[in-house]
Write an enzyme that holds these catalytic residues in place. Structure first.
Site, PDB file in Angstrom:
ATOM      1  N   GLY A  51      10.527  72.340 -16.042  1.00  0.00           N
ATOM      2  CA  GLY A  51      11.768  72.293 -15.314  1.00  0.00           C
ATOM      3  C   GLY A  51      12.136  73.521 -14.516  1.00  0.00           C
ATOM      4  N   HIS A  52      13.018  73.264 -13.588  1.00  0.00           N
ATOM      5  CA  HIS A  52      13.679  74.315 -12.831  1.00  0.00           C
ATOM      6  C   HIS A  52      14.902  73.703 -12.152  1.00  0.00           C
ATOM      7  CE1 HIS A  52      10.998  72.619  -9.678  1.00  0.00           C
ATOM      8  NE2 HIS A  52      12.014  72.888  -8.872  1.00  0.00           N
ATOM      9  N   ALA A  53      15.716  74.579 -11.594  1.00  0.00           N
ATOM     10  CA  ALA A  53      16.872  74.167 -10.803  1.00  0.00           C
ATOM     11  C   ALA A  53      16.900  75.062  -9.581  1.00  0.00           C
ATOM     12  CB  ALA A  53      18.161  74.315 -11.611  1.00  0.00           C
ATOM     13  N   ARG A  98      15.873  69.986 -13.691  1.00  0.00           N
ATOM     14  CA  ARG A  98      15.049  68.783 -13.698  1.00  0.00           C
ATOM     15  C   ARG A  98      13.683  69.038 -14.280  1.00  0.00           C
ATOM     16  NH1 ARG A  98      10.732  68.992 -10.104  1.00  0.00           N
ATOM     17  NH2 ARG A  98      11.142  69.815  -8.042  1.00  0.00           N
ATOM     18  N   ILE A 123      15.862  78.717 -10.260  1.00  0.00           N
ATOM     19  CA  ILE A 123      16.240  79.115 -11.619  1.00  0.00           C
ATOM     20  C   ILE A 123      15.145  78.520 -12.501  1.00  0.00           C
ATOM     21  CG2 ILE A 123      17.986  79.036 -13.430  1.00  0.00           C
ATOM     22  CD1 ILE A 123      20.000  78.240 -11.173  1.00  0.00           C
TER      23      ILE A 123
END
Length: 138
Positions: A51-53, A98, A123
């Site tokens: 994940g990352h944002a 996500r 992020i």
């Protein structure tokens, strides 16, 4: 488009005996003007795209082939979306964590992004995301 978080988008589909056609255009079918697109392929079925944002970027993810699941977290709300058709997209607003997993053997995710690649906009640590997103929504 005003978003309360991630949401499915219906992509126009023109059906024809010679083959179907779908398209994305700004502003009629996309909530932002795309600046970058990329696709993920040859994904082992048991793998997870960690994940990352993004602080500011928005995305739309489409399953051009196969299927996969996108897990999202936005303003404390956790949801999962199974994408399996090229006429359905998933809109991901800024500040949405996500993770993508459960790839079928022929999965081909296409991602349209509102910005060019910028490491500063990512992020990548979930704990940092929680810290930042919790501060903004208390």
């Amino acid at each position: 488009m005003v978003s309360d978080g991630p949401q499915l988008l219906e992509i126009p589909r023109i059906q024809d005996v010679r083959g179907n056609l779908s398209f994305l255009e700004y502003p009629s079918t996309l909530p932002f003007e795309p600046a970058r697109s990329y696709w993920i392929y040859d994904i082992p079925t048991a793998k997870i795209r960690h994940g990352h944002a993004y602080y500011t970027q928005q995305e739309v993810i489409v399953a051009l082939s196969g299927s996969f699941t996108v897990h999202t977290e936005h303003m404390g709300k956790i949801r999962s979306f199974r994408l399996s058709s090229p006429w359905t997209g998933l809109y991901i607003p800024p500040m949405t964590w996500r993770v993508i997993d459960e790839f079928s053997s022929n999965a081909l995710p296409l991602v349209l992004s509102s910005g060019l690649y910028s490491e500063a906009d990512y992020i990548r640590e979930y704990e940092l995301y929680k810290e930042i997103s919790d501060c903004g929504h208390e």
